[in-house]
Design a protein around this motif. Structure first.
Motif, PDB file in Angstrom:
ATOM      1  N   VAL A 191       0.846  -1.201   0.000  1.00 15.85           N
ATOM      2  CA  VAL A 191       0.000   0.000   0.000  1.00 15.85           C
ATOM      3  C   VAL A 191       0.877   1.245   0.000  1.00 15.85           C
ATOM      4  CG1 VAL A 191      -1.611   1.367   1.404  1.00 15.85           C
ATOM      5  CG2 VAL A 191      -2.044  -1.073   1.024  1.00 15.85           C
ATOM      6  N   ALA A 192       1.949   1.223   0.776  1.00 12.72           N
ATOM      7  CA  ALA A 192       2.870   2.366   0.794  1.00 12.72           C
ATOM      8  C   ALA A 192       3.522   2.582  -0.567  1.00 12.72           C
ATOM      9  CB  ALA A 192       3.940   2.157   1.873  1.00 12.72           C
ATOM     10  N   ARG A 193       3.872   1.495  -1.249  1.00 14.03           N
ATOM     11  CA  ARG A 193       4.464   1.619  -2.584  1.00 14.03           C
ATOM     12  C   ARG A 193       3.483   2.274  -3.561  1.00 14.03           C
ATOM     13  NH1 ARG A 193       5.667  -3.871  -4.788  1.00 14.03           N
ATOM     14  NH2 ARG A 193       6.385  -2.638  -6.581  1.00 14.03           N
ATOM     15  N   VAL A 194       2.241   1.799  -3.536  1.00 10.08           N
ATOM     16  CA  VAL A 194       1.235   2.367  -4.449  1.00 10.08           C
ATOM     17  C   VAL A 194       0.966   3.823  -4.094  1.00 10.08           C
ATOM     18  CG1 VAL A 194      -1.157   2.203  -5.231  1.00 10.08           C
ATOM     19  CG2 VAL A 194       0.193   0.117  -4.926  1.00 10.08           C
ATOM     20  N   ALA A 195       0.876   4.128  -2.803  1.00 12.28           N
ATOM     21  CA  ALA A 195       0.622   5.503  -2.384  1.00 12.28           C
ATOM     22  C   ALA A 195       1.768   6.429  -2.790  1.00 12.28           C
ATOM     23  CB  ALA A 195       0.413   5.555  -0.877  1.00 12.28           C
ATOM     24  N   SER A 196       2.992   5.916  -2.751  1.00 17.24           N
ATOM     25  CA  SER A 196       4.134   6.726  -3.167  1.00 17.24           C
ATOM     26  C   SER A 196       4.073   7.044  -4.655  1.00 17.24           C
ATOM     27  CB  SER A 196       5.437   5.997  -2.829  1.00 17.24           C
ATOM     28  OG  SER A 196       6.550   6.795  -3.150  1.00 17.24           O
ATOM     29  N   ALA A 197       3.714   6.038  -5.465  1.00 13.40           N
ATOM     30  CA  ALA A 197       3.546   6.286  -6.901  1.00 13.40           C
ATOM     31  C   ALA A 197       2.397   7.251  -7.154  1.00 13.40           C
ATOM     32  CB  ALA A 197       3.291   4.956  -7.616  1.00 13.40           C
ATOM     33  N   HIS A 198       1.325   7.117  -6.380  1.00 12.54           N
ATOM     34  CA  HIS A 198       0.184   8.024  -6.494  1.00 12.54           C
ATOM     35  C   HIS A 198       0.606   9.454  -6.152  1.00 12.54           C
ATOM     36  CE1 HIS A 198      -4.255   8.900  -5.131  1.00 12.54           C
ATOM     37  NE2 HIS A 198      -3.975   9.453  -6.296  1.00 12.54           N
ATOM     38  N   ALA A 199       1.403   9.586  -5.085  1.00 11.62           N
ATOM     39  CA  ALA A 199       1.886  10.910  -4.701  1.00 11.62           C
ATOM     40  C   ALA A 199       2.729  11.532  -5.809  1.00 11.62           C
ATOM     41  CB  ALA A 199       2.698  10.802  -3.411  1.00 11.62           C
ATOM     42  N   ALA A 200       3.595  10.724  -6.414  1.00 10.50           N
ATOM     43  CA  ALA A 200       4.444  11.236  -7.497  1.00 10.50           C
ATOM     44  C   ALA A 200       3.593  11.770  -8.641  1.00 10.50           C
ATOM     45  CB  ALA A 200       5.382  10.135  -7.991  1.00 10.50           C
ATOM     46  N   TYR A 201       2.509  11.051  -8.962  1.00  7.26           N
ATOM     47  CA  TYR A 201       1.620  11.509 -10.031  1.00  7.26           C
ATOM     48  C   TYR A 201       0.930  12.820  -9.631  1.00  7.26           C
ATOM     49  CZ  TYR A 201      -2.607  12.203 -12.664  1.00  7.26           C
ATOM     50  OH  TYR A 201      -3.596  12.788 -13.397  1.00  7.26           O
ATOM     51  N   GLU A 259      -8.604   0.844   8.637  1.00  9.37           N
ATOM     52  CA  GLU A 259      -8.035   2.045   9.260  1.00  9.37           C
ATOM     53  C   GLU A 259      -6.513   2.029   9.171  1.00  9.37           C
ATOM     54  OE1 GLU A 259      -8.175   4.476  13.532  1.00  9.37           O
ATOM     55  OE2 GLU A 259      -9.241   2.563  13.292  1.00  9.37           O
ATOM     56  N   GLY A 260      -5.923   0.839   9.373  1.00 12.40           N
ATOM     57  CA  GLY A 260      -4.469   0.739   9.292  1.00 12.40           C
ATOM     58  C   GLY A 260      -3.949   0.997   7.893  1.00 12.40           C
ATOM     59  N   PHE A 261      -4.595   0.413   6.877  1.00 15.85           N
ATOM     60  CA  PHE A 261      -4.161   0.629   5.498  1.00 15.85           C
ATOM     61  C   PHE A 261      -4.326   2.102   5.100  1.00 15.85           C
ATOM     62  CE2 PHE A 261      -5.221  -4.030   4.906  1.00 15.85           C
ATOM     63  CZ  PHE A 261      -3.906  -4.426   4.721  1.00 15.85           C
ATOM     64  N   ALA A 262      -5.445   2.708   5.540  1.00 15.38           N
ATOM     65  CA  ALA A 262      -5.662   4.122   5.224  1.00 15.38           C
ATOM     66  C   ALA A 262      -4.603   4.987   5.889  1.00 15.38           C
ATOM     67  CB  ALA A 262      -7.058   4.550   5.669  1.00 15.38           C
ATOM     68  N   GLY A 263      -4.207   4.609   7.103  1.00 17.05           N
ATOM     69  CA  GLY A 263      -3.177   5.366   7.799  1.00 17.05           C
ATOM     70  C   GLY A 263      -1.831   5.300   7.098  1.00 17.05           C
ATOM     71  N   VAL A 264      -1.476   4.125   6.589  1.00 17.11           N
ATOM     72  CA  VAL A 264      -0.217   3.984   5.844  1.00 17.11           C
ATOM     73  C   VAL A 264      -0.260   4.813   4.561  1.00 17.11           C
ATOM     74  CG1 VAL A 264       1.199   2.358   4.521  1.00 17.11           C
ATOM     75  CG2 VAL A 264       0.393   1.748   6.807  1.00 17.11           C
ATOM     76  N   ALA A 265      -1.392   4.741   3.847  1.00 21.82           N
ATOM     77  CA  ALA A 265      -1.527   5.531   2.622  1.00 21.82           C
ATOM     78  C   ALA A 265      -1.415   7.019   2.933  1.00 21.82           C
ATOM     79  CB  ALA A 265      -2.858   5.225   1.941  1.00 21.82           C
ATOM     80  N   ALA A 266      -2.119   7.458   3.981  1.00 22.83           N
ATOM     81  CA  ALA A 266      -2.102   8.878   4.341  1.00 22.83           C
ATOM     82  C   ALA A 266      -0.701   9.329   4.736  1.00 22.83           C
ATOM     83  CB  ALA A 266      -3.085   9.131   5.483  1.00 22.83           C
ATOM     84  N   SER A 267      -0.009   8.523   5.534  1.00 20.71           N
ATOM     85  CA  SER A 267       1.338   8.892   5.965  1.00 20.71           C
ATOM     86  C   SER A 267       2.309   8.971   4.791  1.00 20.71           C
ATOM     87  CB  SER A 267       1.850   7.879   6.999  1.00 20.71           C
ATOM     88  OG  SER A 267       1.083   7.949   8.177  1.00 20.71           O
ATOM     89  N   THR A 268       2.157   8.046   3.846  1.00 19.36           N
ATOM     90  CA  THR A 268       3.030   8.043   2.672  1.00 19.36           C
ATOM     91  C   THR A 268       2.775   9.273   1.805  1.00 19.36           C
ATOM     92  OG1 THR A 268       3.066   5.623   2.668  1.00 19.36           O
ATOM     93  CG2 THR A 268       3.698   6.730   0.620  1.00 19.36           C
ATOM     94  N   ALA A 273       6.153   5.699   3.683  1.00 21.82           N
ATOM     95  CA  ALA A 273       6.076   5.677   5.139  1.00 21.82           C
ATOM     96  C   ALA A 273       6.119   4.251   5.659  1.00 21.82           C
ATOM     97  CB  ALA A 273       4.792   6.353   5.596  1.00 21.82           C
ATOM     98  N   LYS A 274       6.665   4.099   6.839  1.00 25.97           N
ATOM     99  CA  LYS A 274       6.642   2.806   7.507  1.00 25.97           C
ATOM    100  C   LYS A 274       5.317   2.655   8.236  1.00 25.97           C
ATOM    101  CE  LYS A 274      11.652   2.819   8.205  1.00 25.97           C
ATOM    102  NZ  LYS A 274      12.744   2.813   9.207  1.00 25.97           N
ATOM    103  N   PRO A 275       4.834   1.411   8.415  1.00 29.29           N
ATOM    104  CA  PRO A 275       3.590   1.217   9.148  1.00 29.29           C
ATOM    105  C   PRO A 275       3.641   1.908  10.515  1.00 29.29           C
ATOM    106  CG  PRO A 275       4.291  -0.824   8.119  1.00 29.29           C
ATOM    107  CD  PRO A 275       5.415   0.149   7.924  1.00 29.29           C
ATOM    108  N   GLY A 276       2.597   2.678  10.795  1.00 28.21           N
ATOM    109  CA  GLY A 276       2.518   3.378  12.067  1.00 28.21           C
ATOM    110  C   GLY A 276       3.165   4.747  12.062  1.00 28.21           C
ATOM    111  N   GLN A 277       3.972   5.052  11.060  1.00 27.06           N
ATOM    112  CA  GLN A 277       4.618   6.362  10.969  1.00 27.06           C
ATOM    113  C   GLN A 277       3.586   7.407  10.586  1.00 27.06           C
ATOM    114  OE1 GLN A 277       7.801   6.441   8.150  1.00 27.06           O
ATOM    115  NE2 GLN A 277       8.115   8.645   8.270  1.00 27.06           N
TER     116      GLN A 277
END
Length: 485
Positions: A32-42, A62-71, A151-155
């Motif tokens: 999820v963090a990898r995809v969110a990072s690519a999404h952020a780049a776009y 909630e956990g997956f959303a938190g990782v995406a948001a942090s990334t 982002a790392k999980p929980g970051q």
């Protein structure tokens, strides 16, 4: 490498509007963090500065959303993170209302409980176009992600993440689309089956918000990642509980059903009868026209012919697209750019519907309320309203579908050629062949049979419509026989 390691290092494959996968096998915090990072780049490449993130009721949502948001925040974007589970259309609404560059909904929609997904939203408040999806995927595959932005999980990055509660703004927007005066005089009863999904509480809360004296009852209204033991898709095989609850009801009472992320709508009417997506589309289209709204109508090629006939009677232009809501979204955006091409309503066979004045997005919550308005304004039940449309158009609606597995070695191309060459099917002459998406045989006596191949699995979907139940069953059996022979 062990078998487990192989299974947990599968490629990330994007579909129509994002990525779906099995939780813990490939849908992990790291991916999820990898995809969110690519999404952020776009998003940053488009000059974006803000993004909306939400999740449904699935396991670890909630956990997956938190990782995406942090990334996304680590990459430099301001993130509006929904503070609890939320319907997909509310995320889309929030993107548009906030002027964000895009959004993400952590959901696998109607898929089984073992799945979750990363659903992309465009800045216009709707499903991401194929171009947006392709650009995010290209950055993921090409490694053009944000340096240091995973982002790392929980970051967390509290300075860049703000809590989002869009309920009040979304409800206020709906207020402007409904006839609240009529609805406040209505003394009927309505059910809502949320199937344990993200729509839980939203219909009932809106009724309270708007001060509507409707008698309300929730079914499967507690959010649960297991969706009460069924796939959260509003189709008959998943609605036995709802049908049982409605068997003792009479008159205008009906149950609104929303899928896992509440973008699709289904209905069960008094007596426990399933009211399908084509019937819902027709009733809402006629209702919007009766309210004085005008515009083009967009339907996917697998939709009922009653929509074609109703458009003829009402004098509305009809646009037919391949299967996929992205094509309907494109038409809405075209209409926003050119007012003479504005879309009154668009819909697909799976229960995704959108209408003029709202977001260019499927919205099971709003469409359920719009059905309630149609009943309140007309004083008639949904089956009665549909029967009137059948009489108005001179068209009877009997529709069926089979999803069939192709046998090993069975050629899609050969089957498509075989079907395209038919001159008759179950005693019906083939009048023409529509190849917009698969092969659709337009048959005599206002019938059709459509063969559509899945893009991801060895499955052919067979859709049939005819003017009587007996004809529909005969044509469906004949079409199924061609695939199975």
């Amino acid at each position: 490498m062990t078998t487990f390691e192989q299974e947990t290092n599968l490629p990330i494959r994007f579909g129509t509007d994002g990525w779906r996968d099995i939780i813990a096998q490939n849908f992990t915090y790291a991916n999820v963090a990898r995809v969110a990072s690519a999404h952020a780049a776009y998003l940053l490449s488009q000059g974006g500065t803000e993004v909306v993130v939400g999740h449904d009721t699935r396991f670890q949502g909630e956990g997956f959303a938190g990782v995406a948001a942090s990334t996304l925040a680590a990459a430099g974007l301001k993130v509006h993170l929904a503070r609890e589970f939320v319907p997909t259309p509310v995320v889309s609404f929030s993107v548009r209302a906030l002027g964000a560059a895009g959004g993400v909904m952590l959901t696998a929609s109607h898929n089984p409980p073992a799945y979750n997904g990363y659903k992309l939203k465009g800045p216009y408040g709707g499903s991401a176009t194929p171009e947006i999806v392709a650009q995010v995927e290209a950055r993921l595959v090409g490694g053009a992600q944000m340096a240091g932005g995973v982002a790392k999980p929980g970051q967390v990055h509290p300075a860049e993440i703000v809590s989002l509660d869009a309920r009040s703004a979304y409800f206020t927007a709906i207020d402007g689309l409904l006839d609240l005066g009529t609805l406040r005089k209505y003394r009927g009863r309505v059910f809502h089956d949320a199937m344990g999904g993200a729509g839980a509480g939203w219909i009932g809360d809106y009724l309270k918000h708007a001060g509507l004296p409707v008698e309300f009852q929730a079914l499967r209204g507690e959010p649960t990642p297991m969706f009460y033991g069924v796939n959260p898709e509003p189709i008959p095989q998943n609605l036995e509980l709802t049908m049982q609850a409605m068997q003792g009801e009479t008159g205008q009472t009906f149950a609104i059903v929303t899928d896992g992320d509440a973008d699709r709508v289904g209905v069960v009417t008094a007596g426990g009868q399933f009211f399908n997506s084509h019937q819902i589309f027709a009733v809402l289209l006629k209702h919007l026209h009766d309210k004085g709204l005008r515009g083009r109508v967009v339907k996917t090629v697998s939709g009922s012919g009653i929509i074609d006939r109703l458009c003829e009677v009402l004098g509305l232009d009809l646009v037919e697209t391949p299967v996929g809501f992205k094509y309907i979204t494109d038409a809405f955006l075209e209409g926003e750019a050119q007012p003479d091409l504005a879309v009154l309503m668009g819909g697909e066979e799976s229960g995704g519907l959108a209408s003029r004045g709202h977001i260019p997005e499927r919205d099971g919550i709003f469409n359920g309320l719009l059905l309630l308005e149609a009943v309140a304004l007309s004083g008639r039940s949904l089956p009665e309203l549909f029967a009137e449309i059948e009489e108005l158009t001179g068209f009877r609606h009997f529709y069926g579908r089979n999803d069939l597995q192709l046998t090993p070695g069975q050629s899609r191309e050969a089957l498509g050629v075989q079907v395209s060459g038919l001159s008759e099917l179950a005693g019906h002459r083939v009048l023409s062949v529509n190849s917009r998406d698969g092969v659709k045989l337009l048959l005599s006596n206002d019938a059709f049979a459509m063969f559509r191949f899945s893009g991801t699995e060895p499955v052919v979907r067979v859709y049939v419509e005819a003017q009587s139940a007996a004809e529909q069953q005969e044509v469906l059996a004949a079409a199924t026989g061609i695939v199975s022979s």
